[in-house]
Design a protein around this motif. Structure first.
Motif, PDB file in Angstrom:
ATOM      1  N   LYS A  24      34.030  73.430  -4.396  1.00  0.00           N
ATOM      2  CA  LYS A  24      34.173  74.339  -3.260  1.00  0.00           C
ATOM      3  C   LYS A  24      34.259  75.766  -3.781  1.00  0.00           C
ATOM      4  O   LYS A  24      34.970  76.024  -4.757  1.00  0.00           O
ATOM      5  CB  LYS A  24      35.451  74.036  -2.476  1.00  0.00           C
ATOM      6  N   LEU A  25      33.568  76.658  -3.093  1.00  0.00           N
ATOM      7  CA  LEU A  25      33.629  78.079  -3.440  1.00  0.00           C
ATOM      8  C   LEU A  25      34.391  78.786  -2.333  1.00  0.00           C
ATOM      9  O   LEU A  25      34.005  78.716  -1.158  1.00  0.00           O
ATOM     10  CB  LEU A  25      32.216  78.665  -3.552  1.00  0.00           C
TER      11      LEU A  25
ATOM     12  N   ARG B 194      27.079  82.602  -4.715  1.00  0.00           N
ATOM     13  CA  ARG B 194      26.361  81.944  -3.610  1.00  0.00           C
ATOM     14  C   ARG B 194      24.852  81.938  -3.863  1.00  0.00           C
ATOM     15  O   ARG B 194      24.174  80.957  -3.569  1.00  0.00           O
ATOM     16  CB  ARG B 194      26.694  82.641  -2.294  1.00  0.00           C
TER      17      ARG B 194
ATOM     18  N   PRO C 188      35.623  85.662  -5.942  1.00  0.00           N
ATOM     19  CA  PRO C 188      35.561  84.232  -5.671  1.00  0.00           C
ATOM     20  C   PRO C 188      36.582  83.420  -6.463  1.00  0.00           C
ATOM     21  O   PRO C 188      37.051  83.844  -7.512  1.00  0.00           O
ATOM     22  CB  PRO C 188      34.149  83.865  -6.153  1.00  0.00           C
TER      23      PRO C 188
ATOM     24  N   PHE D 113      30.955  76.178   0.812  1.00  0.00           N
ATOM     25  CA  PHE D 113      31.453  77.549   0.870  1.00  0.00           C
ATOM     26  C   PHE D 113      32.571  77.615   1.921  1.00  0.00           C
ATOM     27  O   PHE D 113      32.355  77.286   3.082  1.00  0.00           O
ATOM     28  CB  PHE D 113      30.318  78.513   1.239  1.00  0.00           C
TER      29      PHE D 113
ATOM     30  N   VAL E 205      31.401  87.377  -4.696  1.00  0.00           N
ATOM     31  CA  VAL E 205      31.193  86.010  -4.203  1.00  0.00           C
ATOM     32  C   VAL E 205      29.698  85.733  -4.042  1.00  0.00           C
ATOM     33  O   VAL E 205      29.201  84.641  -4.333  1.00  0.00           O
ATOM     34  CB  VAL E 205      31.927  85.839  -2.852  1.00  0.00           C
TER      35      VAL E 205
ATOM     36  N   THR F 271      21.844  84.075   2.079  1.00  0.00           N
ATOM     37  CA  THR F 271      23.239  84.456   1.797  1.00  0.00           C
ATOM     38  C   THR F 271      23.541  85.909   2.167  1.00  0.00           C
ATOM     39  O   THR F 271      24.555  86.458   1.727  1.00  0.00           O
ATOM     40  CB  THR F 271      23.554  84.255   0.290  1.00  0.00           C
TER      41      THR F 271
END
Ligand SMILES: N[C@@H](CCC(=O)N[C@@H](CS)C(=O)NCC(=O)O)C(=O)O
Length: 205
Positions: free
Chosen positions: A2-3, A16, A50, A28, A12, A196
């Motif tokens: 998981k980010l 991504r 992040p 995400f 971040v 993104t």
């Protein structure tokens, strides 16, 4: 995996874009590091995004480390292997990181109460960005990729940095940087960048 992060953060965004380029299975999760008692603190004591969950209660933080981890997690690295290419890619990433850091510092200054803002601080950050783009232009041979003949972390980080510049400090950097502008057009059109984009951002035509 998981980010955790914000959809507008360029730090971040680097992760991504890389996740999208590789098609990695990483969820995400939007979390705000700025609120009091942010849930991010439990993942990163520095309370910055992040943060990447790589196992139960096991987190990577600092975007360069997160990107490094994701770059190596599946054996399909976007880092050039030949020594000159490796160091060139590190150099471009350092330049891109510097643009991101300056862009963030400038934005934070604009968010201070009007009577506490320092125009000279903003000008200093803007000068960093102008000089970095000028150096990118004079260093770039031209073409589709900054290093070698395939997409690398150099393209990823400088691409994110310039898109963050268009997002938060829109100004005409393209005049006087025609090689970088032409390269960037191709990078910004990649699905990983398009998918993104920060909410509310309209890329300049
Ligand atoms: N050096 C850090 C910077 C990360 C960073 O500053 N992230 C911002 C979001 S754009 C943040 O979380 N800020 C929260 C704070 O400074 O309290 C990295 O590369 O990960």
């Amino acid at each position: 995996m998981k980010l955790y992060g914000s959809p507008t953060s360029p730090y971040v965004r680097k992760a991504r874009v890389l996740i999208a380029e590789k098609g990695l299975q990483v969820e995400f999760v939007v979390e705000d590091p700025w609120v009091d008692n942010s849930p991010i603190i439990a993942k990163n004591p520095l309370s910055k995004v992040p943060a990447l969950e790589i196992g139960p209660d096991n987190y990577m933080f600092e975007s360069a480390l997160v990107v490094h981890y994701l770059d190596h997690v599946d054996g399909r690295s976007f880092t050039p292997r030949d020594p000159p290419g490796y160091w060139q890619a590190q150099w471009w990433q350092a330049l891109g990181h510097g643009i991101i850091d300056a862009g963030i510092a400038r934005v934070l200054e604009t968010r201070r109460p009007a009577d506490k803002q320092m125009p000279e601080k903003m000008a200093r950050e803007e000068d960093r960005i102008h000089r970095a783009i000028a150096l990118a232009e004079s260093s770039f041979k031209g073409g589709d990729y900054l290093v070698g003949n395939r997409f690398s972390l150099a393209d990823l980080v400088l691409g994110v940095a310039l898109q963050y510049t268009d997002f938060r400090y829109p100004h005409d950097w393209r005049t006087g940087a025609s090689k970088i502008a032409a390269w960037y057009k191709g990078i910004a059109a990649r699905p990983s960048f398009v998918e993104t984009q920060p909410p509310g951002f309209t890329p300049p035509q």
